[in-house]
Structure formats: structure tokens, C-alpha cells
Design an enzyme around this catalytic site. Structure first.
Site: not given
Ligand code: GLC
Length: 564
Positions: A34, A38, A42, A111, A213, A271, A338-339
């Protein structure tokens, strides 16, 4: 890279392509770095870490979605495909990021999330307005006068119907994923053309490829046949009811003709890629002119933990797939994304004693097996599952919806939360641990997801200083792979197949033979390779103290041995 010759066509598995040789590092931008306090990672945060990315030697980054999104599913619900999510920055930031990557020799894979959009996308906003709206056929609608649509459960809410009633036009729309992710209707050529244009927009900006995806769901059986009860919640079995429709490969061939063939150096990854090696091959068989790399799920959908499914079954998956792909087509090799939970927590051992050793052993596997290496951010640090105790700590739509359903139906919430400690996607989404400062140096604000408390020890700054850290081991292995074409293009042969503790295999290319021995257990383990190792040379080990006996491996030992 040692190989420069590139051609558009790759007919056999030994034909050279940059994307076969690449180590692809996956960045989940929300959790990477970050820059503005926040609490959300990013693009400027990634820019500030470009030198780190270069220093670890990776060739490409697969960046999870950064497009404009209301974030119901962390960016996988796209409201504008040509804008950047506000949390992540601006298009100027994106251009700088791409430039900074290219200056450092790093390619960028984006993606491509086009099985569905966000319900806040202009197309859907229009589509739901009236039955004769220009955009009506961009989505799947079922008029209520036809009765209740055939039941489909939604991935993020297995107990609710994926056909959601929308009063405005007295119709149901289909959403395989969350209620805010309506499925796009790929039967409609206008949808396809919009998507091809959008792909060109990004490729013309200079990006180097796409990860498609959930694309196997893009083509559906329009009759929506009845769903047998016993397959609820079983991802591999549902594919033939949910996707893999008769036009799937027509769409991919069209996409190739209209877009990809015009960018011959671009890399594409599918994917999902179906429910079998044969199905996966269809996506990437060079004769079919569709995509480049298949990213199948059998090796992660196999179960919760290695101790449940066992190494023999695990080895069999890789060997079966390799057998199908040995002459043509190309696979990816990955253990996490990430899954998924953290690789060390699923396939290794994340106890204090073995976390580092077993992380290095797993890294050895993904760097030496045939297929493009996909390596998830933080695995180079040996990051492990966070294992939240409370539902309030979770942010993921998947976990929250399932918990809510159980709550409403007096389900066993305690058992559910225990299970999530092993399986939740958020185990792999906690912020990257940069240093031992507050919030692991990820943010000066409040992180969107809690930082794993082990960050005081497990962080980039600390691991940089230790030549034997998981981080420096990762660097070494990346270089080893680059310097040894046999590890990329070499033929794969499994040895000692039934050995329940050791994954042993050779890679062979042009007279060169390399043996890889991986002990997936916390015991000493004997391995029977049938190879005379007298004149062999260990070229890599995850233990500092070398040893002469190559047939008995120490706990989680990983050896790479040159045979001749
Ligand atoms: C893919 C993504 C996952 C997302 C889903 C819906 O499986 O990897 O994160 O939730 O598609 O887009």
C-alpha cells in the site's frame, strides 16, 4: 534468458518459447504493498517494489484484476474493463507500472475476467432495464412466465439458486459466482466483439498476455439440464453441467483469430482447463490455435491437506498430465494462488521446525517440474496460513456467504470455522510481510485484512540478510532453472512411483539427465531410483550440511542431482 529464438508456432513440447521458460510471479495487488495509507495495496505500491521483483529474478508478473470494480469479489466483478479500480490508482499509474516492469525485463500478464461482469457494469445496468434493451442479450435472462429456471447453485453460495429474480423485468438472471457477478452471454457475437476490442485495448498498451479467468464456463448448455443432487459442491464434476459447452472451443478459436494471432508473442493461460488431461489439452493443442498454457485444478482440488490425500495420489496427477502433454501442448506448475491456502500449509509443514525447510522443498518442485512455473507472492518468504478464529476477520464473499447460510440453518459454525483455517482463500491473501515494522511495512494505515503475526520473523528485510533464507533459496532456484534448459524442456520420468514419502523424477534433454529427489515427509525417507548415483553430483540442496548418502533423505530434504 538463454534462448532467444522465437517463432509464432510451437509444435512440440521442446519448441522454444519465452513463456515456457518464464517464472511467473503472481501479484494479488490488494495485498502486495500500500502506498497511500488506506490499508489496500495499490499500483504505486507495486511500482515501489519493482526493484525487489527484479532482484528475485522472475520473468513475468500475473497481476490479479485491477479494473474498476465494486469489489464484491475483490476485483473479479468488473464494472468497467477499461478503467483502473480507484483503490488501486489511475491509468497513469498503470502506464508507469508497465513501463517500469518492461525496463526491468519483466513481462505483464493481466487477468481476463469475461465469463461474468459486475452487476454495476453499464452493460448489465442497461440489460436489466427492459426486455427489449439493446444490451438485454448480453446476459442470461429467464422470463418468469416460463416458470422457475432449472436449479443451479452458485459457487459462492452453494445453497442458493444462481438464477436471481429481478422484479424490474419479471425475469431471472444467471450468476454462477456471486449475485453481483452476472454471467455474460457468449452466444451473442456483440458480447464477443466487445471483449475482443477490450483485449486489443490492453495488448496495444503493451501488456504481454492474459490469464483467462473461469473461461471454461463461458459456453453453457442452453437447455440447462437438471443437476444431479450428488454433485453439489464438487468442482470437477459440475463442469459438464455448468460449462465446457459445445461452443467453448469455437469461441477460443475465434478469439485467437480475431485477437491473439495478431500478437504472436503474447502468452495466454487457461484457468480451469476442463476436467481431465485430454480436456486440458484441447485448450492448448498448437494445432487447434487457441491458447498457450493449461492451468488445471486437479492438483489443488485434490483435498484439504497432503496428509488426507497422500503423496502417491498427488504424484499420479502430475504424471498423468505430463503423459498427455509430453509431445505437445504446455502446462503450468503451481501449488498456490489467491484462491488457495498457503502452499506450505497445504503440501508442506508450517510448524516452527519445518516451515522453512518444507517451503524450500516445495519451491524446488515448482522450479524443476515440466511446465511454466507460477509462483504466488509471499511463498518465497515461506508465508503460512493465518487461521482466523472469528468470522469477523474474514472479508471473502465465499467464506462470509457460507457462514451466513449455516447460521440461518443452525449449521455447525464451529466446524465450519475450523475448516476455513485450512481451506479459506484468505489464508493466502494476507498482506505481504516486508519488514518487522507495524503491519509488516505493508501499510501505514489499517490493513484491509489482518497481517499474519509471524511477520516479525518472516519478512523480506530479515530474510534478505540470511543467505540460507527461503527468499535467497528461491532466488538461487530461479537462476538454476534459467541456467539448465533440461529443467524446462527435459522429458519427465517418475521414479519409485509407490513411495509414499518421496517424489523422485528425472528430467532429460539432449544427453543431459537431472534427478530431483523431494522428501514430502517429516521422517527420514529411503528412495529407490534404480539409478547408480556413484558419479553423480548434487547441484542443489535445501540443507546446508551436504551429505554423501543420496538414497536416504532427511525430513523435507530436496536434492537436485546431475547424473552425467
Ligand atoms: C476465478 C478466480 C477467483 C474468482 C472467480 C470468479 O476462479 O481465480 O478468485 O473468485 O474466478 O471470477
Amino acid at each position: 534468458m538463454f534462448i532467444t529464438a522465437q517463432s509464432q508456432e510451437t509444435k512440440t513440447s521442446t519448441d522454444k518459447k519465452w513463456w515456457k521458460e518464464a517464472v511467473v510471479y503472481q501479484i494479488y495487488p490488494r495485498s502486495f504493498k500500500d502506498s497511500d495509507g488506506d490499508g489496500v495495496g495499490d499500483l504505486k505500491g507495486i511500482i515501489s517494489k519493482l526493484d525487489y521483483l527484479r532482484s528475485i529474478g522472475i520473468d513475468a508478473v500475473w497481476l490479479n484484476p485491477i479494473y474498476e470494480s465494486p469489489n464484491d469479489d475483490n476485483g473479479y466483478d468488473i464494472s468497467n474493463y477499461r478503467e483502473i479500480m480507484k483503490d488501486f490508482g489511475t491509468m497513469q499509474d498503470f502506464d508507469l507500472l508497465l513501463k517500469g516492469m518492461h525496463e526491468r525485463g519483466i513481462k505483464l500478464i493481466m487477468d481476463l475476467v469475461v465469463n461474468h461482469s459486475s452487476d454495476e457494469n453499464y452493460w448489465f445496468q442497461e440489460s436489466r432495464k427492459s426486455r427489449d434493451n439493446k444490451y438485454r442479450n448480453y446476459y442470461y435472462w429467464w422470463p418468469a412466465e416460463k416458470g422457475t429456471p432449472p436449479y443451479r447453485w452458485s459457487f459462492f453460495d452453494v445453497n442458493s439458486n444462481a438464477w436471481k429474480y429481478d422484479a424490474q423485468t419479471d425475469s431471472y438472471y444467471l450468476h454462477y459466482f456471486s449475485v453481483k457477478q452476472p454471467d455474460l452471454n457468449w452466444n451473442n457475437p456483440e458480447v464477443r466483439n466487445e471483449i475482443y476490442d477490450m483485449m486489443k485495448f490492453w495488448l496495444d498498451k503493451g501488456i504481454d498476455g492474459f490469464r483467462l479467468d473461469a473461461f471454461q464456463f463461458a459456453s453453457k448448455d442452453p437447455s440447462f439440464p437438471e443437476l444431479p443432487k450428488e454433485i453439489v459442491g464438487k468442482p470437477l464434476e459440475i463442469i459438464k453441467y455448468y460449462g465446457n459447452g459445445s461452443h467453448l472451443h469455437d469461441y477460443l478459436q475465434e478469439m485467437n483469430r480475431e485477437v491473439l494471432s495478431k500478437y504472436p508473442n503474447a502468452m495466454t493461460v487457461a484457468e480451469g482447463a476442463g476436467d481431465s488431461p485430454k480436456a486440458a489439452m484441447k485448450f492448448v493443442d498448437p494445432d487447434r490455435k487457441e491458447l498457450n498454457i493449461a492451468y488445471h485444478f486437479e492438483s489443488v482440488d485434490i483435498g484439504k491437506h497432503l496428509s488426507d490425500f497422500g503423496l502417491v495420489k498427488y504424484k499420479d496427477i502430475f504424471s498423468r498430465y505430463d503423459e498427455t502433454f509430453k509431445d505437445k501442448g504446455w502446462l503450468s506448475i503451481f501449488m498456490a494462488n489467491h484462491d488457495q491456502p498457503r502452499m506450505v500449509s497445504k503440501f508442506g509443514n508450517d510448524t516452527e521446525k519445518y516451515r522453512e525447510l518444507s517451503s524450500k522443498m516445495l519451491t524446488t518442485f515448482v522450479m524443476t517440474m515440466r511446465g511454466t512455473t507460477f509462483y504466488y507472492q509471499g511463498d518465497e518468504l515461506g508465508m503460512s496460513n493465518i487461521r482466523f478464529d472469528n468470522i469477523e476477520d474474514y472479508n471473502d464473499v465465499d467464506t462470509r456467504n457460507k457462514h451466513q447460510f449455516l447460521k440461518e440453518n443452525n449449521g455447525d459454525l464451529k466446524a465450519f470455522l475450523e475448516g476455513q483455517k485450512q481451506t479459506s482463500r484468505e489464508n493466502g491473501r494476507t498482506p505481504i510481510q516486508w519488514n518487522a515494522d507495524a503491519n509488516a511495512g505493508f501499510t501505514v494505515g489499517k490493513p484491509w485484512l489482518k497481517v499474519n503475526p509471524n511477520y516479525t520473523k518472516v519478512n523480506v528485510e530479515t530474510l534478505e540478510k540470511d543467505p540460507n533464507s527461503t527468499l535467497n533459496y528461491f532466488r538461487k532456484l530461479v537462476q538454476l532453472r534459467k541456467n539448465n534448459p533440461v529443467l524446462i524442456y527435459g522429458k519427465y520420468t517418475l521414479l519409485d512411483k509407490e513411495n509414499p514419502k518421496v517424489f523422485a523424477f528425472t528430467r532429460e534433454l539432449e544427453g543431459k539427465k537431472t534427478l530431483v529427489l523431494l522428501n514430502f515427509s517429516a521422517d527420514n525417507a529411503t528412495v529407490n531410483t534404480g539409478i547408480n548415483l556413484n558419479n553423480s553430483k548434487i547441484i542443489s540442496s535445501n540443507y546446508q550440511e551436504m551429505r554423501s548418502n543420496k538414497s536416504i533423505l532427511r525430513p523435507y530434504e530436496a536434492l537436485i542431482i546431475e547424473i552425467n
